[in-house]
Design a protein around this motif. Structure first.
Motif, PDB file in Angstrom:
ATOM      1  N   PHE A  51       1.475  -1.181  -0.194  1.00 32.01           N
ATOM      2  CA  PHE A  51       0.242  -0.120   0.141  1.00 32.01           C
ATOM      3  C   PHE A  51       0.825   0.573  -0.363  1.00 32.01           C
ATOM      4  O   PHE A  51       0.022   2.212  -0.278  1.00 32.01           O
ATOM      5  CB  PHE A  51      -0.925  -0.256   1.244  1.00 32.01           C
ATOM      6  CG  PHE A  51      -2.010  -1.216   1.006  1.00 32.01           C
ATOM      7  CD1 PHE A  51      -3.345  -1.474   0.175  1.00 32.01           C
ATOM      8  CD2 PHE A  51      -2.062  -2.373   2.059  1.00 32.01           C
ATOM      9  CE1 PHE A  51      -3.458  -2.688   0.355  1.00 32.01           C
ATOM     10  CE2 PHE A  51      -2.596  -3.378   2.006  1.00 32.01           C
ATOM     11  CZ  PHE A  51      -3.571  -3.248   0.938  1.00 32.01           C
ATOM     12  N   PHE A  54       2.855   3.715  -4.911  1.00 31.39           N
ATOM     13  CA  PHE A  54       1.694   4.901  -5.787  1.00 31.39           C
ATOM     14  C   PHE A  54       0.943   4.203  -6.443  1.00 31.39           C
ATOM     15  O   PHE A  54      -0.341   4.505  -6.627  1.00 31.39           O
ATOM     16  CB  PHE A  54       2.735   5.731  -6.094  1.00 31.39           C
ATOM     17  CG  PHE A  54       1.528   7.541  -6.645  1.00 31.39           C
ATOM     18  CD1 PHE A  54       0.875   8.417  -5.884  1.00 31.39           C
ATOM     19  CD2 PHE A  54       1.228   7.731  -8.123  1.00 31.39           C
ATOM     20  CE1 PHE A  54       0.542   9.373  -5.838  1.00 31.39           C
ATOM     21  CE2 PHE A  54       0.402   8.449  -8.138  1.00 31.39           C
ATOM     22  CZ  PHE A  54      -0.079   9.335  -7.378  1.00 31.39           C
ATOM     23  N   THR A  56      -0.736   0.984  -6.265  1.00 28.53           N
ATOM     24  CA  THR A  56      -1.326   0.756  -5.771  1.00 28.53           C
ATOM     25  C   THR A  56      -2.470   1.898  -5.288  1.00 28.53           C
ATOM     26  O   THR A  56      -3.496   1.232  -5.162  1.00 28.53           O
ATOM     27  CB  THR A  56      -1.260   0.274  -4.669  1.00 28.53           C
ATOM     28  OG1 THR A  56       0.241  -0.858  -4.346  1.00 28.53           O
ATOM     29  CG2 THR A  56      -2.165  -0.796  -3.430  1.00 28.53           C
ATOM     30  N   GLN A  57      -2.497   2.650  -4.496  1.00 29.79           N
ATOM     31  CA  GLN A  57      -2.855   3.734  -3.947  1.00 29.79           C
ATOM     32  C   GLN A  57      -4.051   4.591  -5.128  1.00 29.79           C
ATOM     33  O   GLN A  57      -5.008   5.216  -4.723  1.00 29.79           O
ATOM     34  CB  GLN A  57      -1.942   4.999  -3.649  1.00 29.79           C
ATOM     35  CG  GLN A  57      -1.729   4.638  -2.287  1.00 29.79           C
ATOM     36  CD  GLN A  57      -0.942   5.309  -1.170  1.00 29.79           C
ATOM     37  OE1 GLN A  57      -1.237   6.797  -1.756  1.00 29.79           O
ATOM     38  NE2 GLN A  57      -0.172   5.292  -0.398  1.00 29.79           N
ATOM     39  N   SER A  58      -3.085   4.602  -6.466  1.00 32.02           N
ATOM     40  CA  SER A  58      -4.231   4.851  -7.771  1.00 32.02           C
ATOM     41  C   SER A  58      -5.335   4.583  -7.561  1.00 32.02           C
ATOM     42  O   SER A  58      -6.123   4.853  -8.462  1.00 32.02           O
ATOM     43  CB  SER A  58      -2.711   5.663  -8.367  1.00 32.02           C
ATOM     44  OG  SER A  58      -1.949   4.642  -9.004  1.00 32.02           O
ATOM     45  N   ASP A  93      -3.787  10.827 -10.642  1.00 30.74           N
ATOM     46  CA  ASP A  93      -2.911  10.090 -10.854  1.00 30.74           C
ATOM     47  C   ASP A  93      -2.587   8.300 -10.893  1.00 30.74           C
ATOM     48  O   ASP A  93      -1.644   8.541 -11.316  1.00 30.74           O
ATOM     49  CB  ASP A  93      -3.536   9.592  -8.982  1.00 30.74           C
ATOM     50  CG  ASP A  93      -3.451  10.220  -7.987  1.00 30.74           C
ATOM     51  OD1 ASP A  93      -3.027  11.620  -8.171  1.00 30.74           O
ATOM     52  OD2 ASP A  93      -3.560   9.725  -7.165  1.00 30.74           O
ATOM     53  N   HIS A 151      -2.529  14.146  -2.327  1.00 30.86           N
ATOM     54  CA  HIS A 151      -2.380  13.199  -2.326  1.00 30.86           C
ATOM     55  C   HIS A 151      -1.120  12.716  -2.858  1.00 30.86           C
ATOM     56  O   HIS A 151      -0.925  12.271  -1.775  1.00 30.86           O
ATOM     57  CB  HIS A 151      -3.535  12.566  -3.384  1.00 30.86           C
ATOM     58  CG  HIS A 151      -3.757  10.192  -3.011  1.00 30.86           C
ATOM     59  ND1 HIS A 151      -2.209  10.229  -4.387  1.00 30.86           N
ATOM     60  CD2 HIS A 151      -3.116  10.086  -2.104  1.00 30.86           C
ATOM     61  CE1 HIS A 151      -2.662   8.987  -3.614  1.00 30.86           C
ATOM     62  NE2 HIS A 151      -3.001   8.296  -2.374  1.00 30.86           N
ATOM     63  N   TRP A 155       1.483  11.214  -0.138  1.00 28.76           N
ATOM     64  CA  TRP A 155       2.146   9.957  -0.116  1.00 28.76           C
ATOM     65  C   TRP A 155       3.628  10.330  -0.020  1.00 28.76           C
ATOM     66  O   TRP A 155       4.348   8.545   0.264  1.00 28.76           O
ATOM     67  CB  TRP A 155       1.128   9.426  -1.758  1.00 28.76           C
ATOM     68  CG  TRP A 155       2.499   8.166  -1.708  1.00 28.76           C
ATOM     69  CD1 TRP A 155       3.105   6.827  -2.180  1.00 28.76           C
ATOM     70  CD2 TRP A 155       3.850   8.410  -2.742  1.00 28.76           C
ATOM     71  NE1 TRP A 155       3.569   6.227  -2.078  1.00 28.76           N
ATOM     72  CE2 TRP A 155       4.359   7.154  -3.136  1.00 28.76           C
ATOM     73  CE3 TRP A 155       4.712   9.514  -3.620  1.00 28.76           C
ATOM     74  CZ2 TRP A 155       5.262   6.488  -4.122  1.00 28.76           C
ATOM     75  CZ3 TRP A 155       5.624   9.577  -4.192  1.00 28.76           C
ATOM     76  CH2 TRP A 155       6.418   8.381  -4.786  1.00 28.76           C
TER      77      TRP A 155
END
Length: 237
Positions: A51, A54, A56-58, A93, A151, A155
């Motif tokens: 996690f 980036f 993964t998050q995007s 993102d 964000h 991050w």
């Protein structure tokens, strides 16, 4: 005699679009495979490190946006302007994810990977195309581009803090590691350039939100005369 109102489109197109969005969300979520984050034996993805990427998050933001809009399409209701900001964040993102992955992180000659294709190529292109073809019902202000920078900034701070506190000083990407980036000055340059590109992408997304065809698109997808939040005059100043 009262003129008959024009026939509204049937529900088949919204359902098909909803099915496509939910399919993209499902495939992307499966490819991310959050269970990998709990594999402590994996030094790169385990211990929650999955996690910290980036990518993964995007992609999770993209999954969320697809689900929100897919469910709203099935219900025949626009999810609202806040959901458009969420979709815009996911689009920006995912765009920077695709750019960084294919410009900075790509390894020439590396074997083709389905997961890499989905997360770094297919979904970024699909999200950007979705935004351009189906822009927001109302144009977004320029301040949205600044909001979408929050964000990536959080991050970056989180990734650097994790690296400083972890026993092995693990970084998710080489450009955050001062050893590989040529010192903290190199890290600062990489981070500044990436955030500058994100700002430009955000401004591009705001500009795309002002497309004049958006009203007709929304009236086609949502079975309403004026979806929630639509600028009825549809002025584009």
């Amino acid at each position: 005699m009262v003129a008959a109102s024009p026939a509204r489109p049937g529900p088949i197109l919204p359902v098909l679009v909803a099915a496509a969005l939910l399919l993209v969300a499902t495939v992307t979520f499966v490819v991310i495979d959050p269970l990998l984050a709990w594999d402590d034996a994996n030094p790169f993805l385990g211990r929650g490190r999955l996690f910290l990427y980036f990518t993964t998050q995007s992609n999770l933001l993209a999954v969320t946006a697809c689900v929100v809009f897919g469910v709203a399409l099935v219900r025949g209701r626009h999810p609202g302007q806040a959901a458009e900001y969420l979709r815009g964040l996911a689009v920006v993102d995912m765009a920077i994810t695709g750019i960084v992955a294919n410009v900075l992180l790509a390894e020439p000659g590396a074997p083709w990977s389905f997961s890499d294709f989905v997360l770094h190529q297919a979904v970024p292109v699909l999200m950007v195309a979705w935004w351009i073809v189906v822009p927001p019902a109302r144009p977004l202000p320029v301040t949205a581009a600044a909001l979408w920078l929050v964000h990536p900034a959080i991050w970056t701070a989180t990734a650097l803090t994790y690296a400083a506190e972890s026993s092995d000083h693990w970084y998710p990407y080489f450009f955050l590691d001062p050893v590989e980036a040529g010192g903290w000055g190199g890290v600062a340059v990489f981070v500044a350039l990436i955030h500058l590109v994100i700002a430009v992408l955000g401004l591009g997304a705001v500009l795309a939100s002002r497309a004049r065809w958006s009203g007709g698109v929304w009236r086609t997808l949502w079975r309403e005369e004026h979806p929630e939040g639509v600028d009825h005059g549809h002025s584009r100043r």
